[in-house]
Design a protein around this motif. Sequence first.
Motif, PDB file in Angstrom:
ATOM      1  N   SER A  91       0.831  -1.209   0.000  1.00  0.00           N
ATOM      2  CA  SER A  91       0.000   0.000   0.000  1.00  0.00           C
ATOM      3  C   SER A  91       0.862   1.254   0.000  1.00  0.00           C
ATOM      4  CB  SER A  91      -0.922   0.005   1.230  1.00  0.00           C
ATOM      5  OG  SER A  91      -1.786  -1.118   1.228  1.00  0.00           O
ATOM      6  N   LEU A 122      -6.238   6.414   0.904  1.00  0.00           N
ATOM      7  CA  LEU A 122      -7.320   5.445   1.033  1.00  0.00           C
ATOM      8  C   LEU A 122      -7.318   4.441  -0.105  1.00  0.00           C
ATOM      9  CD1 LEU A 122      -9.723   4.704   2.806  1.00  0.00           C
ATOM     10  CD2 LEU A 122     -11.162   6.171   1.382  1.00  0.00           C
ATOM     11  N   THR A 123      -7.167   4.932  -1.350  1.00  0.00           N
ATOM     12  CA  THR A 123      -7.182   3.997  -2.484  1.00  0.00           C
ATOM     13  C   THR A 123      -5.918   3.138  -2.503  1.00  0.00           C
ATOM     14  OG1 THR A 123      -6.266   5.714  -3.944  1.00  0.00           O
ATOM     15  CG2 THR A 123      -8.669   5.450  -3.909  1.00  0.00           C
ATOM     16  N   LYS A 157      -6.652   0.421  -0.109  1.00  0.00           N
ATOM     17  CA  LYS A 157      -7.671  -0.457  -0.698  1.00  0.00           C
ATOM     18  C   LYS A 157      -7.054  -1.393  -1.729  1.00  0.00           C
ATOM     19  CE  LYS A 157     -11.654  -0.220  -3.829  1.00  0.00           C
ATOM     20  NZ  LYS A 157     -12.591   0.690  -4.544  1.00  0.00           N
ATOM     21  N   THR A 175      -4.305  -3.810  -0.360  1.00  0.00           N
ATOM     22  CA  THR A 175      -4.938  -4.986   0.254  1.00  0.00           C
ATOM     23  C   THR A 175      -5.452  -5.939  -0.812  1.00  0.00           C
ATOM     24  OG1 THR A 175      -5.611  -3.632   2.148  1.00  0.00           O
ATOM     25  CG2 THR A 175      -6.749  -5.740   1.837  1.00  0.00           C
ATOM     26  N   ARG A 176      -6.084  -5.386  -1.834  1.00  0.00           N
ATOM     27  CA  ARG A 176      -6.617  -6.232  -2.909  1.00  0.00           C
ATOM     28  C   ARG A 176      -5.485  -6.957  -3.635  1.00  0.00           C
ATOM     29  NH1 ARG A 176     -10.828  -3.639  -7.078  1.00  0.00           N
ATOM     30  NH2 ARG A 176     -11.953  -3.445  -5.096  1.00  0.00           N
TER      31      ARG A 176
END
Length: 435
Positions: A123, A308-309, A312, A315-316
Amino acid sequence: MGGLTMALQLLLSLSLIVFIHEMGHYLAARAFGIRVNKFYLFFDAWGFKLFSFKRGDTEFGIGWLPLGGYCQIAGMIDETQDEKGLASEPQPWEYRSKPAWQRLIVLFGGIFLNFITGILILSALLFGRGFLSNEEVSRYGIDPSIVAQEIGFQRGDRILYVDGRRVVRFQDTQGPNVLFGSEVTVLRGGEIVTITVPRNTHQRVTDAGMPLFSADNFPVIVDRVQEGSIAEQIGILPNDRVLKINNDTIHSFAMLQNLLRIHRNSEIEVSVVRDSKVVLLPATLDEAGRLGFYRVAFPFEGTRYTALTALKFGTRDGVGLLIANARGLGQVASGQVRATESIQGPIGMARFFGANWDWLRFWHLTGVISLILAFMNFLPIPALDGGHIVFTMWEIITRKKPSDRFLMITQQIGMVLLLTLMLFVFGNDLFRIFR
């Protein structure tokens, strides 16, 4: 020198990851009042060590054998204990005296910390960087590779969903969620079409040496021409749009490059559109198979990751990597993929780091390896955390605790299996080098 740099990067990466893993066990054990006898980076085999100190009941140190590390938890049956050490009655500060749910958390401690570390690294590396959105690519559609065309994709297809999930980043159309088998929904000429991607697509793409799709599906327009090039000699000008090579219509720059390679050392006819007119330009290609001009750049603006993205998609990406490893291991177990082709040992891993020290690549690989270590330790193999987790879960379900003797025997069997696997991966790495 390049080999030494690779080895040092791998050693540093694995040292960080192993330290974090063992720290996960240590913190969980101490949270429940379990004594930790020793905490070592590297192994102090036969009692030899480089450095040590004692704090409380724990001896911290660095061993001389750089094959990982360990956290010796009092009263736990693992590779650091012998049967004699468990002959006495369980003490309140020992692992074996604690409730099963507490022991389960201690077992998960290393896996959890490795997983979180991998996600945070991936991230952090995304934050502030740009990515190509699938929405932008959809303005022109995809340029499918030969493999993609055989599966059923067509030039200009606009990818909408993968397994029912909307695609945000174009790079996710190349990820393991697609390549290990999926249902891809595309928009084709106003019609919704669903295409089934076979489970062996990852291997086919690897063998072909090209991505499944390209975002380069728009006209090739000349930006500037190189001096002394074939393009200059035949009269190609800035703003010309390359229409055809002989009778083949050019849909993308990749297609142009491929056709030029095919026709190298040959005479060709280049058709360009100039001021709404088609101009034919005969040319003779050399061995390089290049015309010699720069194209107008991709008409994409790109999107930047926010904090935030980044979290996200980091993690993905991490979860996707774990799923890919599970699917890949399943294909090895079922015989669909050869173990010698898919399993990497330390030598193979070191080569990924490269001969030059690149910190971005180093941290990316460290994040990936941290996730892989979490996955490998979760496997239900005796001597790994996953094996201990299986026996502890069995105890919770049946309310029957396996005997120390049984656990010791399974631990020894697990160690033999792991040593056999280590010999295989080392031998496989050497075979690849000298093949």
